[in-house]
Write a protein that holds these residues in place. Structure first.
Motif, PDB file in Angstrom:
ATOM      1  N   ARG A 251      43.349 120.186  60.986  1.00 39.45           N
ATOM      2  CA  ARG A 251      43.283 120.405  62.445  1.00 39.45           C
ATOM      3  C   ARG A 251      44.504 119.804  63.136  1.00 39.45           C
ATOM      4  NH1 ARG A 251      37.880 118.814  61.536  1.00 39.45           N
ATOM      5  NH2 ARG A 251      36.438 120.606  61.598  1.00 39.45           N
ATOM      6  N   GLN A 252      44.876 118.581  62.750  1.00 32.34           N
ATOM      7  CA  GLN A 252      46.060 117.953  63.329  1.00 32.34           C
ATOM      8  C   GLN A 252      47.320 118.699  62.914  1.00 32.34           C
ATOM      9  OE1 GLN A 252      46.393 115.377  65.608  1.00 32.34           O
ATOM     10  NE2 GLN A 252      48.504 116.154  65.553  1.00 32.34           N
ATOM     11  N   LEU A 253      47.340 119.112  61.651  1.00 27.73           N
ATOM     12  CA  LEU A 253      48.502 119.837  61.152  1.00 27.73           C
ATOM     13  C   LEU A 253      48.665 121.173  61.868  1.00 27.73           C
ATOM     14  CD1 LEU A 253      50.814 120.147  59.113  1.00 27.73           C
ATOM     15  CD2 LEU A 253      49.147 121.007  57.457  1.00 27.73           C
ATOM     16  N   LEU A 254      47.560 121.844  62.169  1.00 25.84           N
ATOM     17  CA  LEU A 254      47.638 123.141  62.846  1.00 25.84           C
ATOM     18  C   LEU A 254      48.295 122.999  64.211  1.00 25.84           C
ATOM     19  CD1 LEU A 254      46.994 126.123  63.031  1.00 25.84           C
ATOM     20  CD2 LEU A 254      44.693 125.526  63.844  1.00 25.84           C
ATOM     21  N   ALA A 255      47.914 121.959  64.942  1.00 23.76           N
ATOM     22  CA  ALA A 255      48.521 121.748  66.258  1.00 23.76           C
ATOM     23  C   ALA A 255      50.026 121.526  66.140  1.00 23.76           C
ATOM     24  CB  ALA A 255      47.854 120.569  66.954  1.00 23.76           C
ATOM     25  N   ASP A 256      50.447 120.704  65.166  1.00 23.39           N
ATOM     26  CA  ASP A 256      51.874 120.421  64.985  1.00 23.39           C
ATOM     27  C   ASP A 256      52.634 121.656  64.513  1.00 23.39           C
ATOM     28  OD1 ASP A 256      51.336 117.810  65.692  1.00 23.39           O
ATOM     29  OD2 ASP A 256      51.189 117.096  63.611  1.00 23.39           O
ATOM     30  N   THR A 257      52.044 122.404  63.591  1.00 28.88           N
ATOM     31  CA  THR A 257      52.725 123.579  63.039  1.00 28.88           C
ATOM     32  C   THR A 257      52.873 124.671  64.089  1.00 28.88           C
ATOM     33  OG1 THR A 257      51.770 123.085  60.870  1.00 28.88           O
ATOM     34  CG2 THR A 257      52.678 125.280  61.179  1.00 28.88           C
TER      35      THR A 257
ATOM     36  N   LEU B 181      48.645 117.627  51.081  1.00 25.61           N
ATOM     37  CA  LEU B 181      47.733 116.485  51.145  1.00 25.61           C
ATOM     38  C   LEU B 181      46.317 116.947  51.478  1.00 25.61           C
ATOM     39  CD1 LEU B 181      46.843 113.525  51.411  1.00 25.61           C
ATOM     40  CD2 LEU B 181      47.846 113.515  53.717  1.00 25.61           C
ATOM     41  N   ALA B 182      46.192 117.817  52.459  1.00 26.94           N
ATOM     42  CA  ALA B 182      44.868 118.307  52.840  1.00 26.94           C
ATOM     43  C   ALA B 182      44.194 119.031  51.686  1.00 26.94           C
ATOM     44  CB  ALA B 182      44.983 119.239  54.050  1.00 26.94           C
ATOM     45  N   ARG B 183      44.964 119.841  50.975  1.00 30.23           N
ATOM     46  CA  ARG B 183      44.382 120.569  49.844  1.00 30.23           C
ATOM     47  C   ARG B 183      43.769 119.626  48.831  1.00 30.23           C
ATOM     48  NH1 ARG B 183      47.631 124.024  45.134  1.00 30.23           N
ATOM     49  NH2 ARG B 183      45.777 124.375  43.823  1.00 30.23           N
ATOM     50  N   TRP B 184      44.523 118.581  48.474  1.00 28.32           N
ATOM     51  CA  TRP B 184      44.043 117.696  47.411  1.00 28.32           C
ATOM     52  C   TRP B 184      43.050 116.667  47.929  1.00 28.32           C
ATOM     53  CZ3 TRP B 184      44.309 119.934  43.130  1.00 28.32           C
ATOM     54  CH2 TRP B 184      45.335 120.834  42.872  1.00 28.32           C
ATOM     55  N   GLN B 185      43.042 116.435  49.233  1.00 28.09           N
ATOM     56  CA  GLN B 185      41.921 115.686  49.799  1.00 28.09           C
ATOM     57  C   GLN B 185      40.621 116.431  49.531  1.00 28.09           C
ATOM     58  OE1 GLN B 185      43.512 115.223  53.923  1.00 28.09           O
ATOM     59  NE2 GLN B 185      42.586 113.181  53.816  1.00 28.09           N
ATOM     60  N   GLY B 186      40.645 117.710  49.832  1.00 28.63           N
ATOM     61  CA  GLY B 186      39.453 118.513  49.625  1.00 28.63           C
ATOM     62  C   GLY B 186      39.079 118.637  48.166  1.00 28.63           C
ATOM     63  N   GLU B 187      40.049 118.914  47.309  1.00 28.64           N
ATOM     64  CA  GLU B 187      39.767 119.072  45.878  1.00 28.64           C
ATOM     65  C   GLU B 187      39.251 117.769  45.273  1.00 28.64           C
ATOM     66  OE1 GLU B 187      39.660 121.767  44.337  1.00 28.64           O
ATOM     67  OE2 GLU B 187      40.865 123.188  45.487  1.00 28.64           O
ATOM     68  N   ALA B 188      39.628 116.642  45.862  1.00 30.14           N
ATOM     69  CA  ALA B 188      39.145 115.349  45.373  1.00 30.14           C
ATOM     70  C   ALA B 188      37.753 115.012  45.902  1.00 30.14           C
ATOM     71  CB  ALA B 188      40.124 114.245  45.750  1.00 30.14           C
ATOM     72  N   GLY B 189      37.169 115.919  46.712  1.00 29.70           N
ATOM     73  CA  GLY B 189      35.791 115.713  47.158  1.00 29.70           C
ATOM     74  C   GLY B 189      35.621 115.372  48.619  1.00 29.70           C
ATOM     75  N   ASP B 190      36.723 115.336  49.376  1.00 28.63           N
ATOM     76  CA  ASP B 190      36.629 114.975  50.794  1.00 28.63           C
ATOM     77  C   ASP B 190      36.949 116.205  51.639  1.00 28.63           C
ATOM     78  OD1 ASP B 190      36.544 113.757  53.239  1.00 28.63           O
ATOM     79  OD2 ASP B 190      38.385 112.571  52.965  1.00 28.63           O
ATOM     80  N   ALA B 191      35.996 117.140  51.706  1.00 18.46           N
ATOM     81  CA  ALA B 191      36.218 118.370  52.459  1.00 18.46           C
ATOM     82  C   ALA B 191      36.378 118.084  53.946  1.00 18.46           C
ATOM     83  CB  ALA B 191      35.057 119.339  52.229  1.00 18.46           C
ATOM     84  N   ALA B 192      35.588 117.156  54.478  1.00 15.78           N
ATOM     85  CA  ALA B 192      35.690 116.827  55.900  1.00 15.78           C
ATOM     86  C   ALA B 192      37.052 116.212  56.216  1.00 15.78           C
ATOM     87  CB  ALA B 192      34.567 115.871  56.295  1.00 15.78           C
ATOM     88  N   GLY B 193      37.543 115.336  55.328  1.00 22.53           N
ATOM     89  CA  GLY B 193      38.864 114.750  55.531  1.00 22.53           C
ATOM     90  C   GLY B 193      39.952 115.801  55.481  1.00 22.53           C
ATOM     91  N   ALA B 194      39.815 116.771  54.575  1.00 28.20           N
ATOM     92  CA  ALA B 194      40.794 117.854  54.487  1.00 28.20           C
ATOM     93  C   ALA B 194      40.812 118.662  55.777  1.00 28.20           C
ATOM     94  CB  ALA B 194      40.465 118.760  53.298  1.00 28.20           C
ATOM     95  N   ALA B 195      39.626 118.969  56.297  1.00 23.62           N
ATOM     96  CA  ALA B 195      39.552 119.735  57.548  1.00 23.62           C
ATOM     97  C   ALA B 195      40.167 118.961  58.698  1.00 23.62           C
ATOM     98  CB  ALA B 195      38.098 120.090  57.844  1.00 23.62           C
ATOM     99  N   SER B 196      39.922 117.668  58.752  1.00 26.94           N
ATOM    100  CA  SER B 196      40.486 116.845  59.817  1.00 26.94           C
ATOM    101  C   SER B 196      42.010 116.828  59.754  1.00 26.94           C
ATOM    102  CB  SER B 196      39.933 115.426  59.712  1.00 26.94           C
ATOM    103  OG  SER B 196      40.513 114.573  60.678  1.00 26.94           O
ATOM    104  N   THR B 197      42.555 116.660  58.544  1.00 28.62           N
ATOM    105  CA  THR B 197      44.015 116.667  58.374  1.00 28.62           C
ATOM    106  C   THR B 197      44.593 118.002  58.816  1.00 28.62           C
ATOM    107  OG1 THR B 197      43.891 115.108  56.517  1.00 28.62           O
ATOM    108  CG2 THR B 197      45.872 116.455  56.677  1.00 28.62           C
TER     109      THR B 197
END
Length: 713
Positions: free
Chosen positions: A507-513, A489-505
């Protein structure tokens, strides 16, 4: 016996006796032949809103192209397309014209029904003895052959060609035979017989029918709404008829009915009239028609093969299910479990498809593209007949089969990729929970990546958002499969033009992983690498360099320098070092990555192709446009061969090559190449796609004309 001026035909007798003994003898007097013109059997009433169609004109044409009289015509098509109504309209019109002397209508669902119908005609027309059906039927057929009266025999809903063996009406110039059937058996064809395929209504015919059917009840609906409803029902005559009756009976609007029809919580039967409310003297609902057809198909040899095959086809795209899907190992185990004695499986599948096609349950087998078409309502009725546990099992088997057929790279066969995406989309629409409940099926990830790589980045993002939400609802937020879907999801958020949204997703994912897997797990490192990349895209190139340098050290420590994940991180770090002002470093690092890719993975690997493009771009940005042109020119034929000429990355490489040709001193050549590319990009990606806009901007630049506002450099 006579009385009151009438004549009695029936049992007569005599009585005699001696003393207390009485003997009674009864003799059946023959019934006199009916006076012509005469009808035998009940011809269905004309539908109140009968829709004229091209098949009716073909039916009324008694002469073929070769000017040979057509003595027998067969209306062939799937259940519900309106064969009986066409036959009834034809019979009524022929009778009303006054040319017929005898009209016989027989429901021909079995050989017994046919013999009974002929016997009744023999009794009424020939005065045959009703106690001997076979003899009465034979007398009627002989009468048809010997007499010179104008006759029409309609055999409605013929089930099996063998049911007519020895019972075909004779070929005489004064007689006509009309057969309606779902069967496409070659045995039905012969000299003097013409098959007329009865298909779906055209969109205009369907709208006209709905408008007329609702007008009978004083309803006037917009053409737009009726067109939408016709499309929802797949332009099937019986479904349109029963939907109109339901709408009128419930006094509901077309939009409300369409919502009911689309509601996945409701069954198709919930949107149809009850049996006692069917229109035009119909006796069964559209779902019952197909259920009976499938029962009949399942009794054909190989017995029991048709139903599981149809249940799989019901999960695919109605416009074309790849035949190869049905031959996969994931499908094979269903047949082996259900029918262990019927092997090999490929033989069962082929024969099962033939049975379904002969009975018109599948519309066509497209051998050119290897696909099978099934009407969407037939699919829905079939799916709804499955218990929940079987539905889930078939859905996952279909998912396995589609995934096994999907190549690693879509570009080699764009049509196959398009077909697989369409089938997966339909599978998700009707069985999304089955694909997530036990485990998130890997098909869902492959489908999403295929969407994004085809230039549909926003659609891919929305797909992964849906999968994450569904998986959380069904399996909880800590499931490892959800973490993988979130990364996509984060990858395609970014590829769709929302780099900030991808980074935000991320950051949360990193904590969980990290919490679930630990800091050195490859998934944790992968999330860190992705986060650093999208931080750079969001406007923090220095942060990207720091993050990527740190995760690269960890990849090298845990893996090795030429592991694919390490190579990805090395390439990303090189790019962001270039973005922070060191293009020469980017060129040097990327050149080494490309050499390592070629050694370990070869030219055709997607990573090699991407890194080669990055190297060419940074060569140009480092001040060597000629080297960029040379590198892109070397890359382009490989990309075209591996990914295909219409792949979005291929279009990007062509655009980059043209741009750097301009920078290398050939603005005219650059403008010409970009002008041609823009036309193709608009066709493939659409005019509003970011890649299309970049091509347009570059074309304007090299034409030295004004750029459109908002277009990127």
């Amino acid at each position: 016996m006579t009385g009151n001026g009438s004549t009695f035909f029936g049992p007569t007798g005599a009585m005699w006796g001696d003393g207390n003994i009485q003997n009674n003898t009864f003799v059946s007097a023959p019934r006199p032949p009916a006076t012509l013109p005469h009808q035998v059997g009940v011809v269905p009433l004309r539908a109140r809103s009968f829709q004229h169609r091209a098949e009716a004109d073909r039916l009324r044409s008694a002469v073929s192209a070769g000017e040979t009289v057509v003595l027998c015509q067969l209306l062939v098509g799937m259940g519900g397309v309106g064969k009986t109504q066409l036959a009834a309209d034809f019979a009524h019109q022929a009778w009303d014209e006054g040319t017929l002397e005898l009209l016989v209508w027989i429901t021909a669902s079995s050989r017994e029904d046919i013999v009974s119908g002929y016997a009744r005609a023999g009794v009424e027309v020939c005065g045959a003895d009703p106690r001997d059906r076979e003899e009465a039927a034979g007398m009627f057929l002989a009468w048809l052959r010997a007499k010179r009266h104008q006759w029409l025999v309609v055999l409605d809903d013929l089930a099996e060609p063998d049911d007519l063996r020895g019972l075909w009406p004779p070929e005489t110039p004064n007689g006509r035979t009309l057969v309606t059937t779902r069967s496409r058996e070659p045995a039905l064809l012969g000299t003097g017989r013409r098959r007329i395929e009865v298909g779906l209504f055209t969109p205009d015919e369907a709208v006209a029918y709905l408008s007329s059917a609702l007008a009978v009840h004083g309803r006037t609906e917009s053409r737009h709404d009726l067109a939408g409803l016709a499309s929802d029902l797949g332009y099937l005559a019986l479904a349109l008829s029963q939907a109109a009756a339901y709408i009128a009976d419930r006094k509901m609007g077309v939009t409300e009915y369409r919502d009911l029809l689309a509601d996945r919580r409701r069954r198709l039967a919930d949107a149809l009239p009850r049996a006692n409310r069917l229109p035009d003297d119909q006796t069964v609902t559209v779902t019952a028609v197909w259920s009976l057809s499938l029962d009949r198909a399942d009794q054909q040899e190989p017995v029991g093969a048709a139903r599981p095959l149809m249940q799989l086809l019901a999960l695919g795209d109605p416009n074309g299910v790849p035949v190869a899907v049905l031959y996969g190992r994931s499908v094979e185990r269903f047949y082996v479990a259900a029918m262990p004695d019927l092997v090999p499986v490929w033989g069962i599948v082929g024969r099962g498809l033939q049975v379904l096609h002969r009975l018109s349950l599948i519309q066509e087998i497209n051998t050119a593209y290897g696909t099978v078409r099934v009407h969407a309502l037939v699919q829905r009725a079939t799916r709804e007949s499955l218990p929940a546990d079987q539905h889930h099992a078939y859905a996952r088997a279909m998912g396995d089969a589609l995934l096994a057929l999907w190549p690693e790279i879509d570009g080699g066969d764009p049509l196959l990729a398009l077909t697989l995406r369409a089938n997966t989309a339909n599978l998700i629409a009707c069985a999304d929970e089955a694909l997530v409940q036990a485990a998130v099926h890997p098909l869902l990830s492959r489908y999403g990546r295929s969407l994004g790589e085809a230039g549909l980045e926003g659609v891919s993002r929305d797909h992964f958002q849906s999968i994450v939400a569904l998986a959380r609802r069904l399996r909880g937020s800590e499931d490892p499969d959800i973490l993988t879907a979130q990364w996509e999801l984060a990858r395609w958020q970014g590829e769709a033009g929302d780099a900030a949204g991808a980074a935000s997703t991320l950051r949360q994912l990193l904590a969980d992983t990290a919490r679930q897997n630990g800091p050195d797990h490859l998934n944790t490192l992968l999330v860190r690498s992705s986060l650093a990349h999208w931080q750079g895209k969001a406007g923090d190139p220095d942060g990207a360099v720091v993050g990527l340098a740190q995760v690269l050290d960890d990849f090298r420590r845990i893996l090795h320098d030429t592991h694919p994940l390490t190579l990805d991180t090395r390439a990303s770090l090189a790019h962001w070092r270039g973005e922070t002002g060191d293009p020469d470093c980017a060129v040097t690092a990327l050149a080494q990555v490309v050499r390592d890719r070629l050694t370990s993975q070869g030219w055709d690997h997607p990573g090699t192709l991407n890194n080669m493009g990055s190297l060419a771009e940074w060569q140009g940005r480092a001040g060597d446009p000629a080297a960029a042109v040379s590198c892109f020119a070397e890359l382009l034929p490989v990309v075209e061969r591996v990914l295909g000429t219409d792949h979005p990355y291929t279009l990007s490489v062509r655009g980059d090559l043209a741009h750097w040709r301009g920078e290398a001193g050939d603005p005219t050549g650059a403008a010409a190449a970009l002008g041609q590319l823009l036309t193709e990009a608009r066709r493939i990606l659409g005019p509003n796609h970011p890649r299309t806009k970049v091509i347009h901007s570059r074309l304007a630049h090299w034409q030295q004309g004004p750029r459109e506002p908002g277009l990127p450099e």
